[in-house]
Design an enzyme around this catalytic site. Structure first.
Site, PDB file in Angstrom:
ATOM      1  N   LYS A 168       0.774  -1.076  -0.154  1.00  0.00           N
ATOM      2  CA  LYS A 168       0.086   0.040  -0.009  1.00  0.00           C
ATOM      3  C   LYS A 168       0.960   1.241   0.068  1.00  0.00           C
ATOM      4  O   LYS A 168       2.003   1.163   0.594  1.00  0.00           O
ATOM      5  CB  LYS A 168      -1.051  -0.148   1.212  1.00  0.00           C
ATOM      6  N   ASP A 197      -0.444   0.263  -4.328  1.00  0.00           N
ATOM      7  CA  ASP A 197      -1.869   0.161  -4.309  1.00  0.00           C
ATOM      8  C   ASP A 197      -2.296   1.761  -3.751  1.00  0.00           C
ATOM      9  O   ASP A 197      -1.979   1.847  -2.491  1.00  0.00           O
ATOM     10  CB  ASP A 197      -2.599  -0.594  -3.891  1.00  0.00           C
ATOM     11  N   GLU A 223      -1.566   0.746  -8.688  1.00  0.00           N
ATOM     12  CA  GLU A 223      -3.186   0.424  -8.552  1.00  0.00           C
ATOM     13  C   GLU A 223      -3.933   1.696  -7.873  1.00  0.00           C
ATOM     14  O   GLU A 223      -3.431   2.100  -7.058  1.00  0.00           O
ATOM     15  CB  GLU A 223      -3.379  -0.940  -7.837  1.00  0.00           C
ATOM     16  N   GLU A 249     -11.198  -2.506  -9.506  1.00  0.00           N
ATOM     17  CA  GLU A 249     -11.874  -3.134  -8.155  1.00  0.00           C
ATOM     18  C   GLU A 249     -13.124  -2.029  -7.856  1.00  0.00           C
ATOM     19  O   GLU A 249     -13.883  -2.489  -6.965  1.00  0.00           O
ATOM     20  CB  GLU A 249     -11.049  -3.378  -7.051  1.00  0.00           C
ATOM     21  N   ASP A 272     -13.603  -7.452 -10.124  1.00  0.00           N
ATOM     22  CA  ASP A 272     -13.932  -7.947  -9.175  1.00  0.00           C
ATOM     23  C   ASP A 272     -15.151  -8.597  -9.386  1.00  0.00           C
ATOM     24  O   ASP A 272     -16.433  -7.900  -9.592  1.00  0.00           O
ATOM     25  CB  ASP A 272     -13.952  -6.988  -8.024  1.00  0.00           C
ATOM     26  N   HIS A 299      -9.409  -8.205  -8.398  1.00  0.00           N
ATOM     27  CA  HIS A 299      -9.271  -7.817  -7.086  1.00  0.00           C
ATOM     28  C   HIS A 299      -9.929  -8.936  -6.216  1.00  0.00           C
ATOM     29  O   HIS A 299     -11.011  -9.265  -6.026  1.00  0.00           O
ATOM     30  CB  HIS A 299      -9.867  -6.430  -6.947  1.00  0.00           C
TER      31      HIS A 299
END
Ligand code: MG
Length: 362
Positions: A168, A197, A223, A249, A272, A299
């Site tokens: 992250k 992400d 992401e 996602e 997703d 995702h």
């Protein structure tokens, strides 16, 4: 005929298996919305979708008050027909997350039935490209973890033979993001795929600035840098960086993916299966991405996505975040850094009925 004779929906709360934080939220619990469908040929299909902690009862209400009562009498083999009948009845609340999640719970139950009827596993019924798909790890990269913990998690992923890991980003100070990433890159070497992400936390200007700072780290993708409705921002960012931009996602219809792909705003598609409305639209998005020569790396929901990534030629990665262990009888098979799609007929998830009963909240 395989006429639907009965259907029901219920909500199961699952505790998170690990503390999971990103730049904008925490994963509080998995609200798991189940749909069971019985048919005249003596089968029972089980489908599900999920939230990460809020809105599960709204999904359940839409199912119970509106969608599930429409099912009895319909032919379960007509999956496109059932999907469109339900979708058409919800026009005033679509496109939207709650409706897509409700449709997904029904659609995945219908696919379970389709596979059970055929005596075949999902990965074959949905396309059957290849059974083993590469895994990358997300569980070691949450935003609250310190650099030492990130390095420890990354080395464990590498030792397990996995080809990629995700971290992250979105710390207030760009330098902190870079220092954390550099520590991991130095620890794992230059062969491992490292993804980042931002969970939609940045402006386009800030994301362009961060992408430039990340350039030395050879990232595999960046992401959700921006809010999902900022397609223009994604176009500008994609043109400003060589890091592939991964999105999907937070998209809830096939048309949203078309907009991104048509405009060159998506380098990786992360559709997703729950949020897009089920396996039926998931496959459409995957095939659409193939037409644009774009890879699909969905995702979350690894237990379902393993079979879907295995089904299509442009499936590239499955994301490792286990979250069904408390209500299933066996775990997803992993071998040599790859996830293996289940070979049992149906969705291939062996539910633990007693454990589900214990955790049913509505
Ligand atoms: Mg993400």
């Amino acid at each position: 005929m395989s006429t639907i004779t009965a259907a029901r929906a219920y909500l199961v709360d699952l505790e998170v298996e690990t503390e999971r934080t990103d730049a904008v939220q925490s994963f509080l619990k998995q609200e798991t919305v189940f749909v069971e469908i019985d048919t005249s040929d003596g089968l029972r299909g089980t489908g599900y979708s999920y939230t990460i902690g809020t809105g599960g009862r709204a999904v359940l209400s839409l199912l119970r008050d509106h969608l599930v009562p429409m099912l009895p009498g319909l032919d379960a083999r007509g999956i496109e027909s059932v999907w469109m009948t339900l979708f058409s009845s919800t026009r005033a609340t679509t496109v939207g997350a709650i409706t897509s999640l409700a449709l997904a719970a029904v659609d995945t139950a219908l696919w379970d039935l389709k596979c059970l009827r055929a005596g075949a596993p999902l990965w074959e019924e949905a396309g059957g490209f290849r059974r083993a798909v590469p895994l990358y790890d997300t569980e070691g990269g949450w935003l609250h973890l310190g650099a030492d913990e990130l390095v420890r998690g990354a080395l464990a992923s590498k030792a397990a033979g996995w080809q990629g890991l995700k971290l992250k980003v979105g710390k207030p100070d760009l330098r902190e993001d870079v220092e954390r990433l550099r520590a991991v890159r130095e620890a794992v070497g230059d062969r491992m795929h490292v993804m980042v992400d931002a969970n939609q936390s940045m402006t386009a200007a800030e994301a362009i600035r961060r992408a430039r700072a990340f350039d030395e780290l050879d990232l595999y993708w960046f992401e959700e840098p921006l809010p999902a409705d900022d397609v223009d921002g994604h176009v500008r960012l994609a043109q400003a960086t060589s890091i592939p931009i991964a999105v999907g996602e937070s998209m809830y219809s096939v048309g949203q993916f078309r907009d991104y792909l048509q405009r060159g705003a998506a380098g990786i598609v992360q559709v997703d299966v729950a949020r897009v409305g089920g396996i039926t639209p998931w496959l459409k998005v995957a095939h659409l991405a193939e037409a644009f020569n774009v890879a699909v790396c969905p995702h979350f929901l690894m237990e379902l996505h393993v079979s879907l990534v295995a089904a299509v030629p442009n499936g590239r990665y499955v994301e490792h975040i286990p979250q069904l262990r408390s209500i299933t009888l066996e775990e997803m098979e992993i071998s040599d850094g790859h996830a293996l799609a289940p070979t049992t007929p149906g969705l291939g998830i062996r539910w633990n009925a007693d454990a589900i009963d214990d955790r049913t909240v509505a």
